[in-house]
Design an enzyme around this catalytic site. Structure first.
Site, mmCIF file in Angstrom:
data_model
loop_
_atom_site.group_PDB
_atom_site.id
_atom_site.type_symbol
_atom_site.label_atom_id
_atom_site.label_comp_id
_atom_site.label_asym_id
_atom_site.label_seq_id
_atom_site.Cartn_x
_atom_site.Cartn_y
_atom_site.Cartn_z
ATOM 1 N N GLU A 1 48.238 33.991 37.712
ATOM 2 C CA GLU A 1 49.495 34.732 37.770
ATOM 3 C C GLU A 1 50.335 34.242 38.961
ATOM 4 O O GLU A 1 51.554 34.337 38.955
ATOM 5 C CB GLU A 1 49.234 36.245 37.883
ATOM 6 C CG GLU A 1 50.232 37.091 37.119
ATOM 7 C CD GLU A 1 49.892 38.581 37.061
ATOM 8 O OE1 GLU A 1 49.744 39.201 38.121
ATOM 9 O OE2 GLU A 1 49.802 39.122 35.945
ATOM 10 N N HIS B 1 22.967 28.733 30.991
ATOM 11 C CA HIS B 1 22.446 28.780 29.618
ATOM 12 C C HIS B 1 23.566 28.906 28.595
ATOM 13 O O HIS B 1 23.308 29.175 27.428
ATOM 14 C CB HIS B 1 21.449 29.935 29.498
ATOM 15 C CG HIS B 1 20.280 29.770 30.420
ATOM 16 N ND1 HIS B 1 19.148 29.073 30.061
ATOM 17 C CD2 HIS B 1 20.106 30.129 31.713
ATOM 18 C CE1 HIS B 1 18.306 29.051 31.087
ATOM 19 N NE2 HIS B 1 18.872 29.679 32.112
ATOM 20 N N GLY C 1 50.703 43.348 42.805
ATOM 21 C CA GLY C 1 49.606 43.985 42.075
ATOM 22 C C GLY C 1 48.265 43.312 42.333
ATOM 23 O O GLY C 1 47.259 43.972 42.612
ATOM 24 N N ARG C 2 48.245 41.991 42.288
ATOM 25 C CA ARG C 2 46.977 41.271 42.429
ATOM 26 C C ARG C 2 46.500 41.205 43.880
ATOM 27 O O ARG C 2 45.448 40.626 44.161
ATOM 28 C CB ARG C 2 47.092 39.883 41.806
ATOM 29 C CG ARG C 2 48.292 39.057 42.264
ATOM 30 C CD ARG C 2 48.540 37.888 41.314
ATOM 31 N NE ARG C 2 49.715 37.092 41.652
ATOM 32 C CZ ARG C 2 50.958 37.360 41.226
ATOM 33 N NH1 ARG C 2 51.191 38.445 40.502
ATOM 34 N NH2 ARG C 2 51.962 36.562 41.542
ATOM 35 N N LYS D 1 55.555 41.508 26.601
ATOM 36 C CA LYS D 1 55.737 42.972 26.691
ATOM 37 C C LYS D 1 56.964 43.396 25.904
ATOM 38 O O LYS D 1 56.951 44.379 25.154
ATOM 39 C CB LYS D 1 55.952 43.395 28.149
ATOM 40 C CG LYS D 1 54.765 43.287 29.053
ATOM 41 C CD LYS D 1 55.127 43.835 30.440
ATOM 42 C CE LYS D 1 54.077 43.478 31.471
ATOM 43 N NZ LYS D 1 54.430 43.885 32.831
ATOM 44 N N LYS E 1 51.459 50.402 40.006
ATOM 45 C CA LYS E 1 52.514 50.166 40.998
ATOM 46 C C LYS E 1 53.846 50.690 40.470
ATOM 47 O O LYS E 1 54.568 51.398 41.161
ATOM 48 C CB LYS E 1 52.590 48.672 41.297
ATOM 49 C CG LYS E 1 53.628 48.292 42.311
ATOM 50 C CD LYS E 1 53.547 46.810 42.639
ATOM 51 C CE LYS E 1 54.744 46.388 43.467
ATOM 52 N NZ LYS E 1 54.708 44.957 43.804
ATOM 53 N N GLU F 1 50.277 50.166 28.729
ATOM 54 C CA GLU F 1 48.861 50.481 28.486
ATOM 55 C C GLU F 1 48.411 51.645 29.362
ATOM 56 O O GLU F 1 47.721 52.571 28.906
ATOM 57 C CB GLU F 1 47.981 49.266 28.820
ATOM 58 C CG GLU F 1 48.188 48.059 27.934
ATOM 59 C CD GLU F 1 49.191 47.072 28.514
ATOM 60 O OE1 GLU F 1 50.168 47.512 29.155
ATOM 61 O OE2 GLU F 1 49.007 45.866 28.300
HETATM 62 O O1 F6P Z 1 51.730 42.519 33.500
HETATM 63 C C1 F6P Z 1 51.303 41.999 34.702
HETATM 64 C C2 F6P Z 1 51.374 43.029 35.796
HETATM 65 O O2 F6P Z 1 52.671 43.216 36.210
HETATM 66 C C3 F6P Z 1 50.482 42.613 36.956
HETATM 67 O O3 F6P Z 1 51.099 41.763 37.842
HETATM 68 C C4 F6P Z 1 50.111 43.928 37.515
HETATM 69 O O4 F6P Z 1 49.001 43.823 38.355
HETATM 70 C C5 F6P Z 1 49.857 44.722 36.265
HETATM 71 O O5 F6P Z 1 50.835 44.270 35.367
HETATM 72 C C6 F6P Z 1 49.898 46.210 36.409
HETATM 73 O O6 F6P Z 1 51.117 46.670 36.883
HETATM 74 P P1 F6P Z 1 51.284 48.148 37.396
HETATM 75 O O7 F6P Z 1 50.389 48.320 38.578
HETATM 76 O O8 F6P Z 1 52.723 48.311 37.740
HETATM 77 O O9 F6P Z 1 50.874 49.080 36.275
#
Ligand code: F6P
Length: 552
Positions: free
Chosen positions: A357, A388, A271-272, A516, A211, A217
Site C-alpha cells: 500500500e 512444505h 492506517g497501516r 470501492k 480511522k 465493511e
Molecule cells: O482501503 C484501504 C484503507 O484505507 C487502508 O489504508 C486502511 O487501513 C483501511 O482502509 C481501513 O480504513 P479505516 O481505518 O478508515 O476504516
C-alpha cells in the site's frame, strides 16, 4: 527537499554497471575469497534489552555495489528526508498530511510537532485513557450491561485497523492473559457470524476501529454487531458493549457511541502505521498496559536507531537498499518472508499492507511516471510450514526470490527439542539456498546409495540445486513485546527509505478507491433485473448469471 529521479543519479548508473559486472557473481566464491564476509556483513540493533542481529552476507553483492547503494541514499538526500519526516512536515502531499507515527511511540519529554504544535501531550493523554480502559476491562471493572465481566473482545476494523493489532495480538499470544480477543474484518457475513456463534452478548465488548468511520465493511459489521447486542440485551446496553477508535468523532457519535467511549487518533497517523495508537487497544486488552508500553519502547528505540545511525549500520536502510537492488537491478518481482515463529504468521499480512500500500505506486510524488520497478509482491508463510509448500520454488524454480528469515534465540514455550529443530531448519534453509547442490554431487550421492548408473543419470538434473540464492537472516534474542515493537518499526522505516529512493509518496493509497467506488454501482445493479446492462459486458453477464443462480 526537491525530489530526485533515482535513475538520473550517478549512483544509479554505477549500480547498473555493478549489476552487469556481477552477472555471474557467486556468493560461494565470495565467501571462499573473503572468510570475514559473514562477520563484515552483519549488523546489530541492540537496545532496551532487545537484539535484532541482521546477517546480510548471503546476497548477490560486493562492497563496491553496496557502497553505491549508500551513495544512492545520499544522492537522494535520504538524511534530509528522514529529518523532514520526523519534523512533522506534511510529507504525505497528496493528502496534505504529516506522517508522524513515531510520535505515537513518544515518551514524556520527546518533541514531535505538527504545524509547530507539540503533539506529544495529546498522544500521552489518549494513551493514558485507552490503557486505563484496557486495564479496567482486564480487571473486570468495566462490565457489560448485566453486570457480567467481559470475557471476549471483538475488534471490528479492516486494513490498518485490523491487520496491525491482529498481528501483534497473535505475536504476543505467549503472554496473553486478558480476555479473549477476536478480529472481524471481512464484509463476508460469515466472518462475523462464525465469530459470534461462540460468544455471549452479556460478556462481549466490541471495539469498532476505523480511522474514517466510513469504511463500508467495518460499518456493516458494526451495525450487525450492534443489532446482535440490542436484540439480546436491549438498546440501552449498547453503551456498555461498544467503544470506538477513530479520528471521526461526529460519525462515532452518530453511530451511538459517546465521546467518553471513543479513543481518538489523528490524521497524521496512516492506517497501516496506526497499531501504536488507540488502534492498539485490543493489544492492550490482551496483554496489559505494561506489555503495550514495552512494545512502544522497542519501536521508539528503533526510531532512534534509524534516525541516528549511519546508513552502513542502519538496519532499515540496509534492508531497503538490498530490496531495491533486487527489484530494480535483478528484476526480482517478489520478496518472501519466512518468520520461524508461529505466532508471527500474521506479520506477512501486515507487511503486505505496509509495503504494497505504501510503495505500490507508478508515479512519483510529483506525479511523473516512473521508469523503474517499485513495490515487490510481498508474500510468505511461517517456517517450517513454508518449507512444505512453496520452498520448492525458492530452491529450484526459475524466479529470483530474496527471502527474509526471522528467528529468535530463545523460545519460551518450554517444549523440549522443538526450538533447536526450528532454528536448525531456518539456518539450513538459508544455507541450502546459498550452497545448492551440484549435479555431480547429486549423482555421486545416488550412486553411493546403490542406484544404478542409469537411474542416477536420469534423476541427477531433478536433484540438482543451483544455489547462489539470496536471503537475509534476522536473529532476535526473543520475540518479546519490545523486540516486536522494534521489528515492526524497522520494516516501517525500511518502506520509508524505499519510498524516498523511488521518489514516491509512501503514505497515500489512492489505488484502493476505484474498487470501492465501483462496488457501490455494482451493488445497486444487483437488486434489479437488467440494471447491470449499463456496466461493462463481462460484469453485466456475471450479474445476470448471479441473479439467475440466486433464484434457483
Ligand atoms: O482501503 C484501504 C484503507 O484505507 C487502508 O489504508 C486502511 O487501513 C483501511 O482502509 C481501513 O480504513 P479505516 O481505518 O478508515 O476504516
Amino acid at each position: 527537499v526537491s525530489m530526485v529521479t533515482p535513475t538520473r543519479t550517478s549512483a544509479w548508473r554505477r549500480l547498473q554497471a555493478h549489476r552487469n559486472r556481477l552477472a555471474d557473481f557467486d556468493m560461494r566464491r565470495a565467501f571462499a575469497d573473503d572468510p570475514a564476509r559473514a562477520v563484515r556483513h552483519a549488523r546489530e540493533f541492540n537496545a532496551t534489552d532487545s537484539v535484532l542481529h541482521l546477517d546480510y552476507s548471503r546476497h548477490l553483492i560486493d562492497d563496491a555495489a553496496l557502497a553505491d547503494l549508500f551513495a544512492l541514499c545520499r544522492e537522494c538526500a535520504l538524511e534530509t528526508r528522514i529529518e523532514t519526516l520526523f519534523s512533522g512536515a506534511r510529507v504525505n502531499r497528496s493528502e496534505g498530511r504529516a506522517a508522524l507515527h513515531m510520535a505515537l511511540r513518544a515518551a514524556p519529554g520527546d518533541d514531535f510537532r505538527v504545524d509547530g504544535r507539540d503533539v506529544v501531550g495529546d498522544v500521552l493523554a489518549v494513551r493514558g485513557r485507552f490503557l486505563a480502559f484496557a486495564e479496567a476491562v482486564r480487571q473486570g471493572q468495566w462490565r457489560g450491561h448485566t453486570g457480567a465481566a467481559i470475557t471476549d473482545v471483538v475488534n471490528i476494523g479492516i486494513g490498518g485497523s485490523d491487520a496491525g493489532p491482529r498481528m501483534m495480538v497473535e505475536a504476543l499470544a505467549p503472554v496473553h492473559d486478558g480476555p479473549r480477543v477476536h478480529f472481524v474484518s471481512n464484509a463476508d457475513g460469515w466472518h462475523l457470524a462464525l465469530t459470534l456463534r461462540a460468544l455471549d452478548p452479556r460478556t462481549t465488548l466490541f471495539v469498532v476501529a476505523s480511522k474514517t468511520f466510513t469504511t463500508a465493511e467495518t460499518m456493516a459489521n458494526a451495525h450487525s454487531a450492534r443489532r446482535w447486542i440490542a436484540d439480546a440485551l436491549g438498546e440501552e446496553a449498547i453503551g456498555r458493549h461498544f467503544v470506538a477508535v477513530s479520528t471521526n468523532l461526529d460519525a462515532v457519535r452518530a453511530f451511538g457511541i459517546g465521546p467518553e467511549q471513543m479513543f481518538a487518533f489523528w490524521d497524521w497517523v496512516g492506517g497501516r502505521y496506526s497499531l501504536w495508537s488507540s488502534v492498539g487497544l485490543p493489544i492492550a486488552i490482551a496483554v496489559g498496559a505494561a506489555q503495550f508500553e514495552a512494545m512502544l519502547g522497542g519501536a521508539r528505540a528503533m526510531d532512534l536507531h534509524f534516525r541516528t545511525t549511519r546508513f552502513e549500520d542502519n538496519l532499515p536502510v540496509l534492508l531497503a537498499v538490498l530490496g531495491l537492488w533486487y527489484i530494480d537491478f535483478w528484476d526480482a518481482r517478489t520478496h518472501s518472508l519466512a518468520p520461524y515463529h508461529q505466532p508471527l504468521s500474521m506479520l506477512i499480512t501486515h507487511l503486505q499492507q505496509l509495503e504494497m500500500e505504501s510503495t505500490g505506486k507508478r508515479v512519483t510524488i510529483d506525479g511523473e511516471s516512473v521508469d523503474y520497478a517499485t513495490a515487490p509482491v510481498v508474500w510468505g508463510a511461517a517456517g517450517t510450514n513454508g518449507q512444505h509448500t512453496y520452498f520448492q520454488a525458492l530452491h529450484q524454480g526459475t524466479a529470483l526470490i530474496p527471502v527474509d528469515f526471522l528467528v529468535a534465540a530463545q523460545s519460551g514455550h518450554g517444549l523440549a527439542g522443538h526450538h533447536e529443530m526450528l532454528v536448525a531448519n531456518c539456518l539450513a534453509q538459508a544455507q541450502a539456498l546459498m550452497q545448492g547442490k551440484t549435479r555431480a554431487a547429486a549423482h555421486a550421492e545416488m550412486r553411493a546409495a546403490g542406484l544404478s548408473e542409469e537411474a542416477a543419470q536420469a534423476l541427477a538434473p531433478h536433484r540438482e540445486f543451483p544455489g547462489n540464492r539470496p536471503s537475509s537472516t534476522l536473529l532476535a534474542r526473543r520475540f518479546d513485546a519490545t523486540t516486536l515493537g522494534a521489528l515492526v518499526a524497522m520494516y516501517e522505516h525500511k518502506v520509508f527509505v524505499q519510498g524516498s529512493l523511488w521518489s514516491l509518496n509512501p503514505f497515500d493509497q489512492w489505488g484502493v478507491e476505484l474498487g470501492k467506488e465501483l462496488a457501490r454501482g455494482v451493488g445497486n445493479a444487483l437488486g434489479t433485473e437488467g440494471a447491470a446492462a449499463s456496466h461493462d459486458p463481462a460484469t453485466a453477464a456475471l450479474v445476470a448469471r448471479w441473479q439467475a443462480l440466486r433464484r434457483d
